[in-house]
Design a protein around this motif. Structure first.
Motif, mmCIF file in Angstrom:
data_model
loop_
_atom_site.group_PDB
_atom_site.id
_atom_site.type_symbol
_atom_site.label_atom_id
_atom_site.label_comp_id
_atom_site.label_asym_id
_atom_site.label_seq_id
_atom_site.Cartn_x
_atom_site.Cartn_y
_atom_site.Cartn_z
ATOM 1 N N PRO A 84 -7.774 3.854 -0.604
ATOM 2 C CA PRO A 84 -9.121 4.432 -0.556
ATOM 3 C C PRO A 84 -9.580 4.986 -1.902
ATOM 4 O O PRO A 84 -8.769 5.445 -2.721
ATOM 5 C CB PRO A 84 -8.979 5.549 0.482
ATOM 6 N N CYS A 137 0.811 -1.224 0.000
ATOM 7 C CA CYS A 137 0.000 0.000 0.000
ATOM 8 C C CYS A 137 0.847 1.277 0.000
ATOM 9 O O CYS A 137 1.426 1.631 -1.015
ATOM 10 C CB CYS A 137 -0.987 -0.041 1.167
ATOM 11 N N TYR A 163 -13.008 1.818 0.176
ATOM 12 C CA TYR A 163 -11.819 1.428 -0.581
ATOM 13 C C TYR A 163 -12.133 1.315 -2.065
ATOM 14 O O TYR A 163 -13.273 1.102 -2.467
ATOM 15 C CB TYR A 163 -11.204 0.165 0.026
ATOM 16 N N GLN A 210 -4.890 -1.636 0.629
ATOM 17 C CA GLN A 210 -6.243 -1.148 0.889
ATOM 18 C C GLN A 210 -6.189 0.355 0.626
ATOM 19 O O GLN A 210 -5.997 1.159 1.532
ATOM 20 C CB GLN A 210 -6.689 -1.461 2.323
ATOM 21 N N ASN A 247 -5.868 -4.388 -4.951
ATOM 22 C CA ASN A 247 -6.521 -3.534 -3.969
ATOM 23 C C ASN A 247 -7.751 -4.234 -3.402
ATOM 24 O O ASN A 247 -8.248 -5.216 -3.961
ATOM 25 C CB ASN A 247 -6.935 -2.219 -4.625
#
Length: 262
Positions: free
Chosen positions: A172, A145, A208, A170, A198
Motif C-alpha cells: 500500500p 509482499c 497501492y 501489492q 509492486n
C-alpha cells in the motif's frame, strides 16, 4: 540478465479482465530483448476479495499455467507470473508460478507469511516451503509482499545461494517508505540483486503504491517505477556479486554461535 517488471493496475474482483490485461502486458514486454518478465502479487483478483474468494480464484493454477506456459514458449522468455489467488485441495493459496523459456513450470511458491492486519490469514492457507530456481544458470528466489518483512526468510534464501531475489507485491501507498527501505536493506545485507514488483491503483479500499524497484547488491537503485501502471527494465550484472562479497565478507564473518532465532 535483463529483467522487465510489469507494474500492473488490476481490476478488483474481475479475473477475466485481469487475465486479458496480463496477457497484453506480457506480450508488449516480450517485444524487447529482456530475459525475464515479472508481474505483481494477486493480479488476477486484487488483494483481496473477502466475499466468495473461492469464486474469483484460479483453480489449481490451471488458467495461469496454460496462459504463461504458452507465452513463455512463444516468446522464449522466462516468466515469473507474480502471484495469483489459487484454489486447490479445498483451500485458497496466494501462489506464484515460475516458467522457463520452454514454457515449463519450474517452481511454485505459496506465500508463507500472511498479512493478519488485513485478515489474509483467515482467507488463505499458509505455504510450507521456500522456493529457489535457476534462470539461465542464475540461482533465484521469490517471496511475496509481507514476506519481505521477515529477514530470516530472505537470509535463508541467501544462504542457499540465491543471487537474485524477486519480490512480488501489492504494497500500500501509505507504507511506501517501508517498501523502499526494506527492499534496499535486503539487497545490501544479503549482497544480492532485488527485483521488487509492486502493483498500483485501488483494490477494495486500499491505494497501492507502485514504485517497483530493481536494486543492486550495493543498495544502488537500477530503476524505479512511479505511481501509475508502467513496465520498467533493468540489467543485472550477476558477475559483480562475487566482487562485492570479496570486498565485504558478510557471510564469512557471521557469528552463528551467538544467534538465537526461534
Amino acid at each position: 540478465m535483463k529483467v522487465s517488471a510489469i507494474q500492473m493496475n488490476m481490476i478488483f474482483e474481475e479475473p477475466e479482465q485481469n487475465y486479458l490485461q496480463a496477457e497484453q502486458l506480457v506480450e508488449e514486454a516480450s517485444k524487447g530483448d529482456c530475459d525475464v518478465i515479472v508481474l505483481p502479487e494477486t493480479w488476477n483478483t486484487g488483494f483481496f476479495p473477502k466475499d466468495n474468494l473461492e469464486k474469483y480464484c484460479d483453480q489449481n493454477g490451471q488458467k495461469t499455467k496454460a496462459l504463461f506456459s504458452r507465452l513463455a514458449k512463444k516468446y522464449h522468455k522466462h516468466i515469473i507470473a507474480g502471484s495469483v489467488s489459487d484454489f486447490r485441495d479445498g483451500k485458497c493459496f496466494n501462489s506464484s508460478y515460475i516458467f522457463d523459456r520452454e514454457g515449463n513450470v519450474i517452481a511454485n511458491y505459496d506465500k508463507t507469511h500472511l498479512f493478519s492486519y488485513m485478515d489474509e490469514d483467515k482467507y488463505y492457507e499458509k505455504g510450507g516451503h521456500i522456493c529457489t530456481f535457476n534462470l539461465d544458470n542464475v540461482k533465484c528466489g521469490i517471496v511475496i509482499c509481507y514476506d519481505l518483512r521477515f529477514l530470516e526468510l530472505v537470509r535463508t534464501l541467501a544462504l542457499d545461494g540465491i543471487e537474485v531475489l524477486f519480490i512480488v507485491a501489492q504494497w500500500p501507498r501509505v507504507r511506501l517508505e517501508h517498501w523502499m527501505t526494506l527492499c534496499k536493506a535486503r539487497a545490501i545485507e544479503n549482497q544480492i540483486y532485488v527485483v521488487a514488483v509492486n502493483s498500483c491503483g485501488v483494490a477494495g479500499e486500499t491505494q497501492y503504491g507502485g514504485h517497483s524497484l530493481m536494486i543492486d547488491p550495493w543498495g544502488n537503485l537500477i530503476c524505479e517505477g512511479g505511481d501509475e501502471a508502467c513496465t520498467i527494465e533493468g540489467i543485472l550484472n550477476i558477475e559483480t556479486i562475487q566482487e562485492i562479497r570479496n570486498t565485504i565478507h558478510v557471510f564469512k564473518d557471521r557469528r552463528t554461535e551467538l544467534y538465537q532465532l526461534g
